[in-house]
Scaffold this motif. Sequence first.
Motif, PDB file in Angstrom:
ATOM      1  N   ALA A 454      10.746  -9.856  16.614  1.00 27.92           N
ATOM      2  CA  ALA A 454       9.666 -10.844  16.492  1.00 27.92           C
ATOM      3  C   ALA A 454       8.306 -10.247  16.837  1.00 27.92           C
ATOM      4  O   ALA A 454       7.287 -10.605  16.232  1.00 27.92           O
ATOM      5  CB  ALA A 454       9.959 -12.043  17.390  1.00 27.92           C
ATOM      6  N   TYR A 455       8.275  -9.339  17.791  1.00 28.45           N
ATOM      7  CA  TYR A 455       7.001  -8.727  18.182  1.00 28.45           C
ATOM      8  C   TYR A 455       6.470  -7.829  17.064  1.00 28.45           C
ATOM      9  O   TYR A 455       5.262  -7.804  16.803  1.00 28.45           O
ATOM     10  CB  TYR A 455       7.182  -7.928  19.476  1.00 28.45           C
ATOM     11  CG  TYR A 455       7.724  -8.762  20.611  1.00 28.45           C
ATOM     12  CD1 TYR A 455       6.923  -9.720  21.236  1.00 28.45           C
ATOM     13  CD2 TYR A 455       9.032  -8.619  21.061  1.00 28.45           C
ATOM     14  CE1 TYR A 455       7.414 -10.502  22.273  1.00 28.45           C
ATOM     15  CE2 TYR A 455       9.533  -9.382  22.095  1.00 28.45           C
ATOM     16  CZ  TYR A 455       8.720 -10.328  22.693  1.00 28.45           C
ATOM     17  OH  TYR A 455       9.208 -11.105  23.709  1.00 28.45           O
ATOM     18  N   PHE A 456       7.370  -7.108  16.410  1.00 24.60           N
ATOM     19  CA  PHE A 456       6.958  -6.241  15.305  1.00 24.60           C
ATOM     20  C   PHE A 456       6.618  -7.054  14.060  1.00 24.60           C
ATOM     21  O   PHE A 456       5.746  -6.674  13.283  1.00 24.60           O
ATOM     22  CB  PHE A 456       8.065  -5.223  14.996  1.00 24.60           C
ATOM     23  CG  PHE A 456       8.241  -4.189  16.063  1.00 24.60           C
ATOM     24  CD1 PHE A 456       7.523  -3.002  16.025  1.00 24.60           C
ATOM     25  CD2 PHE A 456       9.096  -4.416  17.125  1.00 24.60           C
ATOM     26  CE1 PHE A 456       7.672  -2.045  17.022  1.00 24.60           C
ATOM     27  CE2 PHE A 456       9.258  -3.469  18.134  1.00 24.60           C
ATOM     28  CZ  PHE A 456       8.541  -2.280  18.086  1.00 24.60           C
ATOM     29  N   LYS A 457       7.310  -8.162  13.866  1.00 28.20           N
ATOM     30  CA  LYS A 457       7.013  -9.026  12.733  1.00 28.20           C
ATOM     31  C   LYS A 457       5.578  -9.531  12.806  1.00 28.20           C
ATOM     32  O   LYS A 457       4.877  -9.633  11.800  1.00 28.20           O
ATOM     33  CB  LYS A 457       7.974 -10.212  12.690  1.00 28.20           C
ATOM     34  CG  LYS A 457       7.781 -11.093  11.467  1.00 28.20           C
ATOM     35  CD  LYS A 457       8.717 -12.276  11.469  1.00 28.20           C
ATOM     36  CE  LYS A 457       8.631 -13.023  10.148  1.00 28.20           C
ATOM     37  NZ  LYS A 457       7.258 -13.339   9.722  1.00 28.20           N
ATOM     38  N   LEU A 458       5.126  -9.868  14.016  1.00 30.45           N
ATOM     39  CA  LEU A 458       3.751 -10.315  14.198  1.00 30.45           C
ATOM     40  C   LEU A 458       2.768  -9.227  13.780  1.00 30.45           C
ATOM     41  O   LEU A 458       1.778  -9.490  13.095  1.00 30.45           O
ATOM     42  CB  LEU A 458       3.522 -10.702  15.664  1.00 30.45           C
ATOM     43  CG  LEU A 458       2.073 -10.980  16.080  1.00 30.45           C
ATOM     44  CD1 LEU A 458       1.468 -12.099  15.253  1.00 30.45           C
ATOM     45  CD2 LEU A 458       2.005 -11.294  17.568  1.00 30.45           C
ATOM     46  N   ILE A 459       3.045  -7.984  14.166  1.00 27.32           N
ATOM     47  CA  ILE A 459       2.160  -6.864  13.826  1.00 27.32           C
ATOM     48  C   ILE A 459       2.186  -6.576  12.328  1.00 27.32           C
ATOM     49  O   ILE A 459       1.147  -6.415  11.686  1.00 27.32           O
ATOM     50  CB  ILE A 459       2.571  -5.596  14.601  1.00 27.32           C
ATOM     51  CG1 ILE A 459       2.491  -5.814  16.115  1.00 27.32           C
ATOM     52  CG2 ILE A 459       1.721  -4.407  14.171  1.00 27.32           C
ATOM     53  CD1 ILE A 459       1.102  -5.956  16.667  1.00 27.32           C
ATOM     54  N   GLN A 460       3.383  -6.553  11.756  1.00 26.81           N
ATOM     55  CA  GLN A 460       3.534  -6.131  10.357  1.00 26.81           C
ATOM     56  C   GLN A 460       3.148  -7.233   9.367  1.00 26.81           C
ATOM     57  O   GLN A 460       2.782  -6.928   8.230  1.00 26.81           O
ATOM     58  CB  GLN A 460       4.982  -5.688  10.115  1.00 26.81           C
ATOM     59  CG  GLN A 460       5.370  -4.451  10.912  1.00 26.81           C
ATOM     60  CD  GLN A 460       6.846  -4.105  10.773  1.00 26.81           C
ATOM     61  OE1 GLN A 460       7.593  -4.768  10.045  1.00 26.81           O
ATOM     62  NE2 GLN A 460       7.277  -3.068  11.472  1.00 26.81           N
ATOM     63  N   ASN A 461       3.249  -8.497   9.775  1.00 30.28           N
ATOM     64  CA  ASN A 461       2.824  -9.626   8.942  1.00 30.28           C
ATOM     65  C   ASN A 461       3.411  -9.539   7.535  1.00 30.28           C
ATOM     66  O   ASN A 461       2.703  -9.588   6.527  1.00 30.28           O
ATOM     67  CB  ASN A 461       1.290  -9.688   8.873  1.00 30.28           C
ATOM     68  CG  ASN A 461       0.785 -11.000   8.290  1.00 30.28           C
ATOM     69  OD1 ASN A 461       1.435 -12.028   8.420  1.00 30.28           O
ATOM     70  ND2 ASN A 461      -0.363 -10.952   7.651  1.00 30.28           N
ATOM     71  N   VAL A 462       4.742  -9.431   7.455  1.00 28.75           N
ATOM     72  CA  VAL A 462       5.397  -9.316   6.159  1.00 28.75           C
ATOM     73  C   VAL A 462       5.316 -10.651   5.421  1.00 28.75           C
ATOM     74  O   VAL A 462       5.203 -11.710   6.023  1.00 28.75           O
ATOM     75  CB  VAL A 462       6.871  -8.890   6.309  1.00 28.75           C
ATOM     76  CG1 VAL A 462       6.966  -7.537   6.975  1.00 28.75           C
ATOM     77  CG2 VAL A 462       7.666  -9.931   7.082  1.00 28.75           C
ATOM     78  N   SER A 463       5.392 -10.606   4.118  1.00 23.38           N
ATOM     79  CA  SER A 463       5.302 -11.820   3.303  1.00 23.38           C
ATOM     80  C   SER A 463       6.568 -12.654   3.460  1.00 23.38           C
ATOM     81  O   SER A 463       7.635 -12.122   3.802  1.00 23.38           O
ATOM     82  CB  SER A 463       5.114 -11.448   1.833  1.00 23.38           C
ATOM     83  OG  SER A 463       6.305 -10.877   1.323  1.00 23.38           O
ATOM     84  N   PRO A 464       6.477 -13.963   3.203  1.00 18.44           N
ATOM     85  CA  PRO A 464       7.688 -14.799   3.241  1.00 18.44           C
ATOM     86  C   PRO A 464       8.768 -14.312   2.281  1.00 18.44           C
ATOM     87  O   PRO A 464       9.962 -14.396   2.598  1.00 18.44           O
ATOM     88  CB  PRO A 464       7.169 -16.180   2.828  1.00 18.44           C
ATOM     89  CG  PRO A 464       5.723 -16.173   3.203  1.00 18.44           C
ATOM     90  CD  PRO A 464       5.260 -14.762   2.966  1.00 18.44           C
ATOM     91  N   GLU A 465       8.379 -13.791   1.123  1.00 25.71           N
ATOM     92  CA  GLU A 465       9.361 -13.297   0.160  1.00 25.71           C
ATOM     93  C   GLU A 465      10.147 -12.133   0.743  1.00 25.71           C
ATOM     94  O   GLU A 465      11.381 -12.057   0.613  1.00 25.71           O
ATOM     95  CB  GLU A 465       8.665 -12.870  -1.136  1.00 25.71           C
ATOM     96  CG  GLU A 465       8.090 -14.009  -1.950  1.00 25.71           C
ATOM     97  CD  GLU A 465       6.768 -14.526  -1.396  1.00 25.71           C
ATOM     98  OE1 GLU A 465       6.167 -13.848  -0.523  1.00 25.71           O
ATOM     99  OE2 GLU A 465       6.341 -15.618  -1.815  1.00 25.71           O
ATOM    100  N   GLU A 466       9.430 -11.207   1.373  1.00 30.02           N
ATOM    101  CA  GLU A 466      10.112 -10.060   1.968  1.00 30.02           C
ATOM    102  C   GLU A 466      11.009 -10.511   3.106  1.00 30.02           C
ATOM    103  O   GLU A 466      12.144 -10.033   3.252  1.00 30.02           O
ATOM    104  CB  GLU A 466       9.090  -9.039   2.476  1.00 30.02           C
ATOM    105  CG  GLU A 466       9.731  -7.786   3.068  1.00 30.02           C
ATOM    106  CD  GLU A 466       8.714  -6.765   3.524  1.00 30.02           C
ATOM    107  OE1 GLU A 466       9.126  -5.732   4.080  1.00 30.02           O
ATOM    108  OE2 GLU A 466       7.507  -7.004   3.343  1.00 30.02           O
TER     109      GLU A 466
END
Length: 540
Positions: A454-466
């Motif tokens: 979750a912490y990396f997801k915040l940084i990477q800001n991947v698209s909903p599709e990905e």
Amino acid sequence: MREINLKRRQLKNKTLFSPFTYIIVTIIFLYLLYLVHDLGKVPGLFFDEANYAAEVRSFSTFGTDIHGLRFPVYLSSVWGQGQSILYTIFAVPFVKLFGFSMFVFRLPMVLIGLTFIALMTYTTKRVSKNNYLTLFVLTMLISSPWTFMSLRWVLDANIGPLILNLGVCLIVLGLSGSNSLLNNQILIYSGFIFMALSAYGYMALWLYLPLLIIMIFIFALKNNLLSIRDVLISSVAMFVIALPIILFAIKIFVFHGSGPSHFLFFDLPSLPGSRQSSLIDFSSKHILIDMWNNFQTGINFYISGFDKLPWNSINGYGVLYPIFLIFTIIGLIIPSKFYKNYETAVYLWKLMILTFLPLTFVIRPNFNHWNVVNFPIIIVSAFGLYFAFSKIKNYFSVILITAPVIIMLIFMTNYWGNRSFSKNGMISYSIVNKLNNTTKGHKVFISNLTWNFAYFKLIQNVSPEEYNNEQDHLNAFKMAPKYRFTNLIDITKASSESKSGDFILVSNHEYPFFYQSIKRKMVYKIPWGQDEYILYKIVK
């Protein structure tokens, strides 16, 4: 007539720009400066906040939540455990305008909290016309540990009570009759609209709001403060505003709906994690005993000043310094008519506490689960302090106004201390960003992927599709990843999938069963909450 109007304006301006007003404004401004000090760094990043920040970034960048819903009435979040939608309405415009940072993300919470403090202070001064009562209300609000700690980070549930209390302030101003009839009605209707909107800010308000609104209507009708017409108009307006969230509540709690659905242009998301863990187990064979124990546990948390969750409070300080709970009790006992012009307001904030009492038996206790009652407790303590102050005619009266400030200063030394959980007990956003930059383009085998991703997801800001299509997931609802997220892979796969140049990120205290045979060199050590993590690079 012109002379009379001129004198009225002069009197109003004299009151508006009095020395007391300047003092109040100065205090609130200084408190704002203190609230925003190191706002992007302290406290560290809590897991729930990381999830919510990722939702805000997704709305700001892609126009949807992390699962691709454009107008959800609630957020499924990463595990399907759910988070409220309301704060995104305030935070997304800030992020779009200024770009994402933890400071920008948290700033709306500070500003909404300051708006409530300012409006509560203004309401008290305007209606009561009592400088001392106004000063006690302001002092207790800004000296409260709960006010300071809850406004400095984003727990989605904490926005609902703020909007609710703003609504009550507007209702008090309208019921005071100190404005024109039209303005009074606008204030009253606006107040009830705010109350309805607060339902989008915290799930416990779904139980609390109907009780509180009914009690307010009964009180107002009994005392001829509202007409039947006012009640009907307010009720219809609140029902229309709250209808989407009402339908969502029916969907998950009555019909236990699984997949996302729609109402008009609103999205009603799936919530496989549910939120019934916030309530006691109603199927228990010892339900009455469980209810009583639940009540006792919650009361003990407030008396001891600690709910065992260090992100909510510092041990011994609580929502309100426990010693001042005595004045909350005094404020509840003293007849509201003692406060003269402010009688209606005092009654309403007492009512907010008393209405919550039945729910203390069924909502599992901690300071954020019971947060709808926190500001009323603080405010009613100010009423109790003022009563004591008005009855004491010696130097002890000075102690009553200075003691909260002195204890606040002691509290602050603990909050900012090197051993503070807020300062050193959570994840640093800058450290996660550093890790992401160091490992970009390489696989990272990481401990506890389903939590730490979750912490990396915040940084990477991947698209909903990905996020929805390219990751493996824990369940069929496409919630948190099980083994993979972008370049992150669970540590259990290290021995079979790693190669030279990849990284390993693990706790210093973790036994290296999954990677002990892999040749590696240490890159650096980092603090990771209350633990220490080591970043290794795999070598040939």
